[in-house]
Design a protein around this motif. Structure first.
Motif, short mmCIF file in Angstrom:
data_model
loop_
_atom_site.label_atom_id
_atom_site.label_comp_id
_atom_site.label_asym_id
_atom_site.label_seq_id
_atom_site.Cartn_x
_atom_site.Cartn_y
_atom_site.Cartn_z
N THR A 86 0.87 -1.18 0.00
CA THR A 86 0.00 0.00 0.00
C THR A 86 0.91 1.22 0.00
OG1 THR A 86 0.04 0.08 2.39
CG2 THR A 86 -1.76 -1.17 1.36
N ARG A 87 0.33 2.36 -0.33
CA ARG A 87 1.10 3.60 -0.31
C ARG A 87 1.66 3.84 1.11
NH1 ARG A 87 0.99 8.40 -3.45
NH2 ARG A 87 -0.56 7.57 -4.86
N GLU A 88 0.82 3.48 2.08
CA GLU A 88 1.21 3.71 3.47
C GLU A 88 2.41 2.83 3.85
OE1 GLU A 88 -1.77 2.61 6.20
OE2 GLU A 88 -0.72 3.50 7.91
N LEU A 89 2.32 1.54 3.48
CA LEU A 89 3.41 0.64 3.83
C LEU A 89 4.69 1.04 3.09
CD1 LEU A 89 4.56 -1.78 5.26
CD2 LEU A 89 3.59 -3.28 3.51
N ALA A 90 4.55 1.42 1.83
CA ALA A 90 5.73 1.85 1.08
C ALA A 90 6.39 3.04 1.79
CB ALA A 90 5.33 2.25 -0.35
N GLY A 91 5.56 3.95 2.28
CA GLY A 91 6.09 5.12 3.00
C GLY A 91 6.84 4.68 4.25
N GLU A 92 6.29 3.71 4.95
CA GLU A 92 6.94 3.25 6.20
C GLU A 92 8.27 2.57 5.90
OE1 GLU A 92 3.01 2.59 8.99
OE2 GLU A 92 3.99 0.82 8.15
N ILE A 93 8.29 1.79 4.83
CA ILE A 93 9.54 1.11 4.42
C ILE A 93 10.63 2.16 4.18
CG2 ILE A 93 10.59 -0.12 2.47
CD1 ILE A 93 7.88 -1.73 2.36
N LEU A 94 10.24 3.24 3.52
CA LEU A 94 11.23 4.29 3.21
C LEU A 94 11.63 5.08 4.45
CD1 LEU A 94 9.72 5.54 -0.15
CD2 LEU A 94 11.70 4.04 0.20
N GLU A 95 10.69 5.21 5.40
CA GLU A 95 11.02 5.93 6.64
C GLU A 95 11.98 5.12 7.49
OE1 GLU A 95 10.29 8.89 7.82
OE2 GLU A 95 9.06 9.50 6.11
N GLY A 96 12.02 3.81 7.29
CA GLY A 96 12.99 3.01 8.03
C GLY A 96 12.45 1.78 8.72
N GLY A 97 11.13 1.57 8.75
CA GLY A 97 10.65 0.35 9.39
C GLY A 97 9.14 0.30 9.48
N TYR A 98 8.62 -0.89 9.78
CA TYR A 98 7.16 -1.06 9.91
C TYR A 98 6.88 -2.26 10.80
CZ TYR A 98 7.92 -4.69 6.36
OH TYR A 98 8.37 -5.79 5.69
N TRP A 99 5.72 -2.24 11.40
CA TRP A 99 5.29 -3.38 12.23
C TRP A 99 4.77 -4.47 11.31
CZ3 TRP A 99 6.67 -4.03 17.05
CH2 TRP A 99 6.95 -2.92 17.86
N LEU A 100 5.53 -5.53 11.19
CA LEU A 100 5.04 -6.67 10.41
C LEU A 100 3.89 -7.32 11.18
CD1 LEU A 100 5.51 -8.38 7.85
CD2 LEU A 100 7.04 -9.83 9.19
N VAL A 101 4.08 -7.39 12.50
CA VAL A 101 2.98 -7.81 13.38
C VAL A 101 2.86 -6.73 14.46
CG1 VAL A 101 2.07 -9.61 14.88
CG2 VAL A 101 3.65 -10.23 13.02
N PRO A 102 1.83 -5.94 14.38
CA PRO A 102 1.71 -4.87 15.37
C PRO A 102 1.53 -5.46 16.77
CG PRO A 102 0.22 -4.52 13.51
CD PRO A 102 0.76 -5.91 13.38
N PRO A 103 2.08 -4.83 17.78
CA PRO A 103 1.95 -5.36 19.14
C PRO A 103 0.54 -5.11 19.68
CG PRO A 103 3.07 -3.25 19.17
CD PRO A 103 2.82 -3.58 17.72
N GLY A 104 0.13 -5.96 20.62
CA GLY A 104 -1.13 -5.71 21.32
C GLY A 104 -0.92 -4.61 22.36
N ALA A 105 -1.99 -4.29 23.04
CA ALA A 105 -1.95 -3.16 23.96
C ALA A 105 -1.01 -3.41 25.13
CB ALA A 105 -3.35 -2.86 24.46
N CYS A 106 -0.85 -4.66 25.54
CA CYS A 106 -0.03 -4.92 26.73
C CYS A 106 1.22 -5.73 26.38
CB CYS A 106 -0.82 -5.70 27.77
SG CYS A 106 -2.47 -5.07 28.04
N ALA A 107 1.83 -5.40 25.24
CA ALA A 107 2.96 -6.22 24.79
C ALA A 107 4.10 -6.21 25.80
CB ALA A 107 3.45 -5.72 23.44
#
Ligand SMILES: Cc1ncc(C[n+]2csc(CCOP(=O)(O)OP(=O)(O)O)c2C)c(N)n1
Ligand SMILES: [Mg+2]
Length: 798
Positions: free
Chosen positions: A634-655
Motif C-alpha cells: 500500500t502507499r502507506e506501507l511503502a512510506g513506512e519502508i522508506l522511513e525506516g521500518g514497519y510493524w510486520l505484526v503490530p503489538p497488542g496493547a499490553c505487549a
C-alpha cells in the motif's frame, strides 16, 4: 617584484611576450604574498577563542605558486577541471580572490567557521572548487576517473552542445605518490585508455616529516611511460640553463643531477656561501667552474642554484603550452618547498609558520604597506590597470558558467517488483535492474553501473547483457565469434553502460564519485550504481568518504553481506558495515529483507540522488533466498519502508515483548515471534529497513524542538505503541550496535543480538546458532527479558 613599467627586462620568451611575463610574475608574487599572509593572519592576527595554533601550510603553498600562476592565468580554460593539492588551498583561494570569485572576508576567516577552507572543498567553499581534496592521493586519482566520465558522456553525445572538452588536471604533492591508490588509478586509467588528464607534480622532494628518497622520480618516470603517459620533466629554470651553456656548465649540471636530495635541501636552506663552499670543494677544479662561481655573488649564486623549473614562469609556461594532444601527461616539476620564504627547503618546514618578525621582513620585500595587506594591487610596480587586465583576460577567468545544473531524469511512480516465492535481495536487485532496462528505458538510459570485478557475482550480469560494457572503442567479441557458450554476452563499445573495473575498491568509490558529479561537471545527469562485496566496502572506505564529502551522488550496493554468506568464511563476511551505514554522512543506508521493499527503496533512491538536498544511498543486500510475503504494497506501507521500518505484526496493547529485526534474519525472527506468541500474545514484530534513517530522525528530533513541541520522530512514533515496560530483542546479521540504541528511544530494555566477532565458515544453520542469530537465540533473549522483569511466564521457564 619591482618591475619598471615600460622598461621590462627582455626575456628569451619562447611563447609569451616579455610584458606579459612581467605581469604574470607580478601576479605570482602577489599570490605568494596573499597565501602566506592569509595563513599568518589566521595564526597571529585574528583573535582566537581557544589559543590553539590555526595552522595552514606556508611552505607547501610557496612550493606551488609559480605552477599555479602559470596554469590559472595563462594555460587553463574554463572547461578544464582541477584537483588542487590539499596544502595549496591558500594559493587556490588567493587566485580565486584575484579573479573576484572569493571574498576578502572569507580570506580573513581562512580556517575559521564559514571562512575559506583549509583544504579546497566543493561543498563548503564558495569559490568554484572542482574537486575537494584533503586525503592525499584521492584528488589525484579523481582526475583520471573524471576523464573517463567525460568520455562516457561525450561519446554517448549526452553533453550539452555548448560544453567543450576539458583537461582533468591534478596539482599533486610528490608525497601523494606514496599512496597506493594512485598506482591503482594509473593502471585502471591505462586499461580504459583515458585521455585529457594532466598531473602536475610539485616535486619538492619533501613530505610532512622528511626529505623523500633520492631520485624516486626516475622510477616514476618509467611507471608513467609504461602506462601510456607522456612525461615532461621540468627541472632547470632558465638561469640554470644559461649557466649550463658556459664553460664548467656541464660539471655544474652533473653536480646538480647527482646531488642527494638531503644535501641539495640543506644548501638551499643555508644559502649562497654554503653553495660556494660545497661547489668549490666538489667541482672547483673543473675548468670554468671557478669563473662561474666568481661571476656570482652569494645572493645571485643562491638564485642560480635554486632556479628550478617549477619556480620559473617561462619554463613552466613553455612546458604546459608544449602539450597540445590528449595523451595523459605527467609534469614532474622540480620545486623547493617554501621557495622564497625563510624556511625554504628546511626539512621541518611542513607545519612551519613565519614569525611576526619574518613576516615584517617579507612585507618590506613585497612593498606592502601597513593596512594594505589584502589589497590586490598593493606593492606592485606594474601599473594596476595592466595587472587587472591580465586577471580579466585570463582564459580561465572568462564569464562562463562552470557549474552546470542538468535536468532531472524522471523516475517512474511505480516499478514492478520481481516476483517469486523465495528470493534473495541480491537476486531481486539483479532482476529489478534487468526489468528497468526493459521497461523503463528513459530511466535505464541514464543508469551507469560499475563493479570491481564482481559484476556477475553481485548479480549485475543480466543488466550488462542488456546494456553492454562501456569502452572508448568498439571491441570485437572474440568469445561470440568462437561460439563459446556463456550466459554472459557482453558487447563492448562506447554505447555500453557498465564500467568494468579491476579489483580495487578504492577505484570503485573514486569512480562513483566522478560519475556522481557528472551533472555539475559535465552537464549530464547520470544515475551511478556500484556493486561490491559488502566486506570490501571497508577496503575503499576513505574513498567512499571522499566521494560523499564532495556530495557526489550514487547508489552503492554492498552484497553479499554478513555471516549469512556462510560457506565463504570470515574473510568474506561483513560485520561492521551496518555501522558504516549509520555513521557515514551524506549516505543513507538501507537493509531490506524483502524484494518488494528493495524495489520501493531503489525507486526512492533514484529520486534521492537527484534531489538538491538528497545524497547517496547504500543498500546492504544478501544472497540468502527467503520466502517473500504475498502482499501488494500500500502507499502507506511503502512510506513506512522508506522511513525506516514497519510493524510486520503490530503489538497488542499490553505487549511485554517486541522483536526488532533487520535484513536477512527475518525468517528466524518470524519463527521466534510465532513461538513467543504462545506465551506473550501481544508481542509485536518490527521490521527495520533502515536503522540509519530511524537513527537520524531520532537524533535530529532530540536535538531540536521537535522532541518537545513538534511531531515525534518516526522511530518514536513506531515505538510509542509499546508500553514502557516492553522488552525489545533486536537482531541483525551485523554489529548489534546498529539496533541496540533503539532501547534509548523510549526507555525500553533491550537484548541486542548480532555479530561482533569475525565470522567463520559453516552453513547458515550452524553459524546462526553459533553467533546467536537463530530462532532459539531470539526466543532465549526474549525469555531473559521476561525473567528480568520478574514475570514468570512459561517463556521465561524455557
Ligand atoms: C591520507 C592522508 N594521510 C596523511 C595526511 C597528512 N599529510 C598531509 S600533507 C602530508 C605530506 C604531503 O607531502 P607532499 O604531498 O609532498 O606535499 P608538500 O607539502 O610537500 O607540498 C601528509 C602526510 C593526509 N592529508 N592524508
Ligand atoms: Mg612534497
Amino acid at each position: 617584484m619591482r618591475v619598471e613599467s615600460g622598461s621590462v627586462r627582455p626575456i628569451d620568451a619562447a611563447g609569451v611576450a616579455p610584458e606579459r611575463l612581467a605581469v604574470l610574475h607580478a601576479l605570482e608574487q602577489k599570490i605568494l604574498w596573499l597565501a602566506v599572509w592569509m595563513i599568518h593572519h589566521a595564526n597571529h592576527i585574528r583573535p582566537k577563542h581557544d589559543g590553539l595554533k590555526v595552522g595552514g601550510h606556508q611552505a607547501s603553498s610557496a612550493s606551488m605558486v609559480t605552477l599555479m600562476t602559470a596554469l590559472y592565468f595563462d594555460v587553463l580554460r574554463p572547461w578544464d577541471r582541477v584537483a588542487v593539492k590539499p596544502h595549496a588551498s591558500p594559493v587556490f583561494h588567493a587566485i580565486q580572490y584575484l579573479f573576484g570569485r572569493q571574498t576578502r572576508d572569507k580570506l580573513k576567516r581562512f580556517r575559521a567557521l564559514g571562512g575559506a577552507q583549509s583544504y579546497p572543498s566543493r561543498t563548503k567553499d564558495t569559490d568554484d572548487v572542482d574537486f575537494s581534496t584533503g586525503s592525499v592521493g584521492l584528488g589525484v586519482a579523481m582526475t583520471s576517473f573524471a576523464a573517463l566520465v567525460q568520455d562516457y558522456v561525450r561519446l554517448k553525445q549526452l553533453t550539452p552542445q555548448r560544453l567543450q572538452q576539458g583537461r582533468m588536471v591534478a596539482l599533486c604533492g610528490d608525497a601523494e605518490f606514496d599512496e597506493g591508490n594512485i598506482f591503482e588509478a594509473i593502471y585502471e586509467g591505462w586499461k580504459h585508455d583515458i585521455r585529457n588528464v594532466w598531473w602536475v607534480i610539485d616535486y619538492n622532494r619533501q613530505s610532512l616529516d622528511t626529505v623523500v628518497s633520492d631520485r624516486i622520480f626516475q622510477r616514476m618516470d618509467s611507471v608513467f611511460r609504461d602506462m601510456g603517459w607522456n612525461v615532461v620533466t621540468m627541472k632547470y629554470g632558465r638561469l640554470m640553463q644559461k649557466a649550463f651553456e658556459r664553460r664548467g656548465g656541464d660539471a655544474l649540471r652533473a653536480w646538480i643531477d647527482a646531488s642527494p636530495n638531503a644535501l641539495y635541501s640543506a644548501l638551499a636552506f643555508t644559502g649562497g656561501a654554503a653553495w660556494r663552499a660545497q661547489l668549490t670543494a666538489d667541482i672547483g677544479d673543473v675548468g670554468g667552474v671557478r669563473e662561474l662561481l666568481d661571476d656570482h655573488d652569494d645572493a645571485s649564486l643562491h638564485r642560480l642554484m635554486t632556479n628550478l623549473a617549477g619556480h620559473d614562469l617561462q619554463t613552466a609556461l613553455d612546458a604546459f603550452h608544449g602539450i597540445t594532444d590528449d595523451q595523459p601527461t605527467c609534469f614532474i616539476a622540480y620545486t623547493i618547498k617554501g621557495h622564497g620564504l625563510p624556511f625554504a627547503a628546511h626539512k621541518d618546514n611542513h607545519a612551519g609558520l613565519m614569525t611576526p618578525e619574518q613576516m615584517e621582513e617579507f612585507r618590506h620585500r613585497m612593498h606592502i604597506r601597513d593596512g594594505e595587506e589584502w589589497e590586490p594591487f598593493a606593492g606592485l610596480d606594474i601599473p594596476a590597470a595592466l595587472v587587472a587586465d591580465a586577471i580579466a583576460s585570463a582564459p580561465f577567468n572568462q564569464p562562463i558558467d562552470r557549474r552546470y545544473d542538468a535536468p532531472r531524469v524522471p523516475v517512474p511512480a511505480r516499478i514492478a517488483a520481481p516476483t517469486g516465492a523465495k528470493m534473495s535481495t541480491q537476486e531481486g536487485f539483479g532482476r529489478l535492474l534487468s526489468n528497468i532496462a526493459r521497461e523503463h528505458t528513459e530511466l535505464a538510459d541514464r543508469i551507469v553501473t560499475t563493479s570491481p570485478d564482481v559484476t556477475i557475482s553481485t548479480s549485475l550480469g543480466s543488466w550488462v547483457n542488456r546494456r553492454g560494457v562501456f569502452d572508448r572503442h568498439q571491441r570485437v567479441d572474440f568469445d561470440a565469434q568462437a561460439r563459446i557458450q556463456s550466459p554472459q554476452k557482453w558487447s563492448v563499445s562506447p554505447d555500453g553502460q557498465h564500467i568494468e573495473l579491476g579489483i580495487a575498491e578504492s577505484n570503485l568509490f573514486i569512480l562513483l564519485g566522478a560519475l556522481g558529479l557528472s551533472a555539475p561537471l559535465f552537464g549530464t545527469r547520470l544515475l551511478p550504481i556500484g556493486t561490491v562485496y559488502d566486506p570490501f566496502v571497508s577496503r575503499g572506505l576513505d574513498a567512499l568518504n571522499y566521494a560523499c564529502y564532495q556530495d557526489a551522488r550514487f547508489i552503492l550496493v554492498g552484497t553479499p553481506a554478513g555471516i549469512t554468506l556462510a560457506p565463504e568464511g570470515g574473510a568474506h563476511q561483513s560485520v561492521l558495515t551496518p555501522l558504516i551505514g549509520i555513521g557515514q554522512p551524506a549516505l543513507t543506508a538501507f537493509e531490506p529483507a524483502y524484494v518488494d521493499e528493495l524495489t520501493e527503496i531503489l525507486r526512492w533512491s533514484f529520486d534521492h540522488i537527484q534531489n538538491e538536498d538528497g545524497g547517496s544511498v547504500y543498500l546492504r543486500l544478501s544472497t540468502r533466498p527467503i520466502a517473500q510475503p504475498e502482499r501488494t504494497l500500500t502507499r502507506e506501507l511503502a512510506g513506512e519502508i522508506l522511513e525506516g521500518g514497519y510493524w510486520l505484526v503490530p503489538p497488542g496493547a499490553c505487549a511485554e515483548l517486541a522483536i526488532v529485526a533487520s535484513g536477512m534474519v527475518l525468517p528466524e525472527a518470524i519463527e521466534a515471534h510465532r513461538q513467543i506468541l504462545e506465551d506473550v500474545p501481544d508481542a509485536g514484530l518490527l521490521v527495520v529497513t533502515s536503522a540509519d534513517r530511524l537513527h537520524r530522525g531520532w537524533i535530529h528530533s532530540q536535538r531540536t524542538n521537535g522532541a518537545f513541541h513538534g511531531a515525534p520522530s518516526y522511530v518514536e512514533q513506531l515505538l510509542s505503541v509499546l508500553p514502557p515496560s516492553t522488552g525489545l530483542v533486536t537482531v541483525l546479521d551485523g554489529h548489534s550496535a546498529a539496533l541496540s540504541w533503539l532501547g534509548a528511544v523510549a526507555s525500553h530494555r533491550v537484548v541486542p543480538l548480532g555479530v561482533e566477532q569475525f565470522g567463520q565458515s559453516g552453513d547458515i544453520t550452524d553459524l546462526y546458532r553459533t553467533y546467536g542469530l537463530d530462532t532459539d537465540a531470539i526466543v532465549g533473549a526474549a525469555a531473559r527479558l521476561c525473567v528480568r522483569r520478574g514475570r514468570g511466564t512459561k517463556l521465561a521457564a524455557r
